[in-house]
Design an enzyme around this catalytic site. Structure first.
Site, PDB file in Angstrom:
ATOM      1  N   LYS A 124       0.957  -1.145   0.093  1.00 58.03           N
ATOM      2  CA  LYS A 124       0.001  -0.010   0.138  1.00 58.03           C
ATOM      3  C   LYS A 124       0.862   1.546  -0.082  1.00 58.03           C
ATOM      4  O   LYS A 124       2.051   1.136   0.408  1.00 58.03           O
ATOM      5  CB  LYS A 124      -0.833  -0.091   1.363  1.00 58.03           C
ATOM      6  CG  LYS A 124      -2.022  -0.964   1.559  1.00 58.03           C
ATOM      7  CD  LYS A 124      -2.858  -0.747   2.306  1.00 58.03           C
ATOM      8  CE  LYS A 124      -4.081  -1.697   2.562  1.00 58.03           C
ATOM      9  NZ  LYS A 124      -5.053  -1.473   1.254  1.00 58.03           N
ATOM     10  N   ARG A 172     -10.614 -11.295   1.683  1.00 57.52           N
ATOM     11  CA  ARG A 172     -11.345 -12.378   1.311  1.00 57.52           C
ATOM     12  C   ARG A 172     -10.625 -13.677   1.394  1.00 57.52           C
ATOM     13  O   ARG A 172     -11.454 -14.926   1.461  1.00 57.52           O
ATOM     14  CB  ARG A 172     -11.752 -12.110  -0.265  1.00 57.52           C
ATOM     15  CG  ARG A 172     -10.536 -11.910  -1.233  1.00 57.52           C
ATOM     16  CD  ARG A 172     -10.938 -11.172  -2.511  1.00 57.52           C
ATOM     17  NE  ARG A 172     -10.858  -9.716  -2.262  1.00 57.52           N
ATOM     18  CZ  ARG A 172     -11.151  -8.826  -3.212  1.00 57.52           C
ATOM     19  NH1 ARG A 172     -11.298  -9.297  -4.446  1.00 57.52           N
ATOM     20  NH2 ARG A 172     -11.340  -7.658  -2.897  1.00 57.52           N
TER      21      ARG A 172
HETATM   22  N1  BES Z   1      -8.200  -3.669   4.057  1.00 60.05           N
HETATM   23  C1  BES Z   1      -8.518  -3.185   2.763  1.00 60.05           C
HETATM   24  C2  BES Z   1      -9.839  -2.303   2.440  1.00 60.05           C
HETATM   25  C3  BES Z   1      -9.834  -0.899   3.414  1.00 60.05           C
HETATM   26  C4  BES Z   1      -9.578   0.050   2.555  1.00 60.05           C
HETATM   27  C5  BES Z   1     -10.267  -0.918   4.584  1.00 60.05           C
HETATM   28  C6  BES Z   1      -9.617   1.479   3.147  1.00 60.05           C
HETATM   29  C7  BES Z   1     -10.536   0.473   4.944  1.00 60.05           C
HETATM   30  C8  BES Z   1     -10.287   1.424   4.255  1.00 60.05           C
HETATM   31  C9  BES Z   1      -8.426  -4.346   2.015  1.00 60.05           C
HETATM   32  O1  BES Z   1      -7.589  -5.491   2.324  1.00 60.05           O
HETATM   33  C10 BES Z   1      -7.841  -3.882   0.514  1.00 60.05           C
HETATM   34  O2  BES Z   1      -6.745  -3.677   0.675  1.00 60.05           O
HETATM   35  N2  BES Z   1      -8.476  -4.053  -0.453  1.00 60.05           N
HETATM   36  C11 BES Z   1      -8.063  -3.729  -1.705  1.00 60.05           C
HETATM   37  C12 BES Z   1      -8.740  -4.513  -2.795  1.00 60.05           C
HETATM   38  C13 BES Z   1      -8.369  -4.378  -4.333  1.00 60.05           C
HETATM   39  C14 BES Z   1      -6.768  -4.964  -4.210  1.00 60.05           C
HETATM   40  C15 BES Z   1      -8.996  -5.506  -5.077  1.00 60.05           C
HETATM   41  C16 BES Z   1      -8.641  -2.378  -2.094  1.00 60.05           C
HETATM   42  O3  BES Z   1      -9.901  -1.759  -1.494  1.00 60.05           O
HETATM   43  O4  BES Z   1      -7.971  -1.480  -2.531  1.00 60.05           O
HETATM   44 MN    MN Z   2      -5.479  -5.368   1.875  1.00 58.54          MN
END
Ligand code: BES
Ligand code: MN
Ligand code: ZN
Length: 486
Positions: free
Chosen positions: A270, A344
């Protein structure tokens, strides 16, 4: 905190012996109804321009003459609705919580009678107002002295208000637990810490708690969960909690909570900005613990199982790589195209594990997608459910508990985004409808039971200056389960 109901008509509120009297008013409040003293003070403040019937406004009076309470606070509500009352009580308690008040009387003079829903809103607001995070900041503002809250209502509402206060207190205890755990930083809230909290909760409420470690998770064959956990030095935990409030033969509701104690994204790292907020990626897990706390406190007559797959999502030499294919507990293979779509992966194995409980319903709760935040912002959770009756009950529970959600679709066509040439499915699709494709991924692990999914990415944690956890969706889940228990 101790909540009690008292029968008191507005004309007598000035006679109440307490440290502080909180009078909630709205534009339909006739000052005359509050009696000479309180009504007079209100009229004067309105005339002087020191108070207005505008949501958020409060007026503090210290030792006003003719009132037995040492302090009086007027707080304006936007309407007579429980949601407006909650906001007004939050503001009103804010005006006294830093002082000497131990004993508060909340009295609402609104355009409708004070009932059960109002009482529940008052309890939520008071607990919200006095919560202080101290775990890693013991010097934080002194803990409010408030200990006892009485709530005024009419004779015909007394019984309903009394039971609503009890329900509200159970819910508030659950919210406080979820909020506290989610606020704790990842080095103070590891998977092992979560397991310890689960055990503590079990001892407190007589829940059966079992914690599986890495060896046992391996022996079960949770290949997707293990793929996420393979680069972290923190041992992963799979936590199982059982609350039995009904005969054994009653099929349980299984709650599955995402317990990523920190989400770096893994190799699909991230960006640095706001990454600290990813300590809240166990908000789903915290809500499962909070909801079990609430239903056990309320002695609800139903069976509820909590399942929490918990680990960190870290990059490193041992980390899972984009393109790696792993085998889930269900036997289906998954191509991990993006290691940041880890929620997931841990949830799908937990969903398969849920089959052994022959559930009446499985609800998973997860801070799953940024896409859900884009779709719904920070107000409503995303709710996915193929069963119209269950979906309606979840929507209703969210409205009643002032913890709302909104239904999003699960059409089969959305699942096509997850096609992989190298496995039964990929863990991500293209960006479009990202919250839905995440739900479609989970759906492939739910063939054996009715299922609902709550994406709480936007609601579990607030950014900005009031950065912190909310304890959501414990109110929604508790309301839903208590309604189901009858
Ligand atoms: N934990 C994150 C989602 C999230 C984002 C929670 C902002 C709270 C605030 C999750 O694990 C994630 O990183 N999801 C990705 C999925 C993508 C790679 C398909 C996302 O939302 O960017
Ligand atoms: Mn994530
Ligand atoms: Zn995550």
């Amino acid at each position: 905190m101790d909540f009690e109901v008292v029968q008191a008509a507005p004309g007598n509120w000035c006679e109440a012996v307490c440290d502080a009297l909180l009078v909630v008013v709205d534009e339909h409040t006739a000052p005359e109804a509050l009696g000479q003293v309180l009504g007079g003070a209100l009229k004067q403040a309105l005339a002087d321009g020191d108070f207005a019937f505008k949501a958020g406004r409060t007026l503090y009076l210290h030792h006003p003459g003719g009132v037995k309470a040492a302090r009086v606070v007027f707080a304006a509500a936007a309407s007579a609705a429980p949601k407006a009352l909650r906001a007004a009580v939050l503001a009103g308690v804010g005006a006294v919580k830093g002082g000497g008040t131990r004993d508060l009387l909340v009295a609402a003079a609104l355009g409708e009678p004070f009932g059960a829903a109002h009482a529940q809103a008052v309890v939520a607001a008071v607990h919200d107002a006095v919560y202080v995070y101290r775990h890693t900041k013991p010097s934080a503002n002194e803990v409010p002295k408030l200990q006892r809250v009485r709530v005024a209502c009419g004779a015909d509402q007394e019984a309903a208000v009394r039971s609503a206060l009890a329900r509200g207190e159970a819910m508030a205890a659950g919210v406080a637990l979820a909020r506290e755990l989610t606020n704790r930083p990842a080095n103070h809230c590891t998977p092992s810490d979560l397991a310890g909290e689960a055990r503590r909760l079990g001892r407190e409420h007589g829940l059966h708690v079992k914690v599986l470690g890495r060896k046992e998770i391996e022996a079960l064959g949770m290949g997707c969960f293990l793929a996420v956990a393979q680069a972290t030095h923190q041992p992963p935990k799979f936590i199982v909690l059982e609350y039995r409030g009904a005969p054994k033969a009653d099929r349980p509701v299984v709650l599955v909570g995402k317990g990523i104690t920190f989400d770096t994204g893994g190799v699909s790292l991230k960006p640095a900005a706001d990454m600290d907020e990813m300590k809240s990626d166990m908000g789903g897990a915290a809500s499962v613990l909070g909801t079990l706390c609430a239903v056990a406190s309320a002695k609800a007559r139903l069976n509820v199982i909590g399942l929490i797959p918990s680990c960190e999502n870290m990059p490193g030499g041992a980390a899972v790589k984009p393109g790696d294919v792993v085998t889930s507990l269900s036997g289906q293979t998954v191509e991990i195209l993006n290691t940041d779509a880890e929620g997931r992966l841990i949830l799908c194995d937990a969903l398969t594990y849920a089959e052994r409980f022959k559930p009446a319903l499985v609800i998973d709760i997860a801070t799953l997608t940024g896409a859900c935040v884009i779709a719904l912002g920070h107000l409503r959770s995303g709710m996915f459910c193929a069963d119209d009756a269950v979906a309606a009950a979840l929507l209703d529970a969210g409205e009643a508990a002032l913890d709302p959600c909104w239904r999003l679709p699960l059409d089969d066509e959305y699942g096509e985004a997850l096609k992989s040439n190298f496995a039964d499915m990929a863990n991500v699709g293209p960006r479009a409808a990202g919250a839905v494709t995440a739900a479609m991924f989970l759906k492939r692990y739910t063939a054996k039971f009715p299922w609902a999914h709550l994406d709480i990415a936007g609601v579990a944690f607030k950014g900005g200056t009031n950065k912190g956890a909310t304890g959501r969706p414990v109110p929604l889940l508790t309301q839903f389960l208590l309604a189901r228990a009858g």
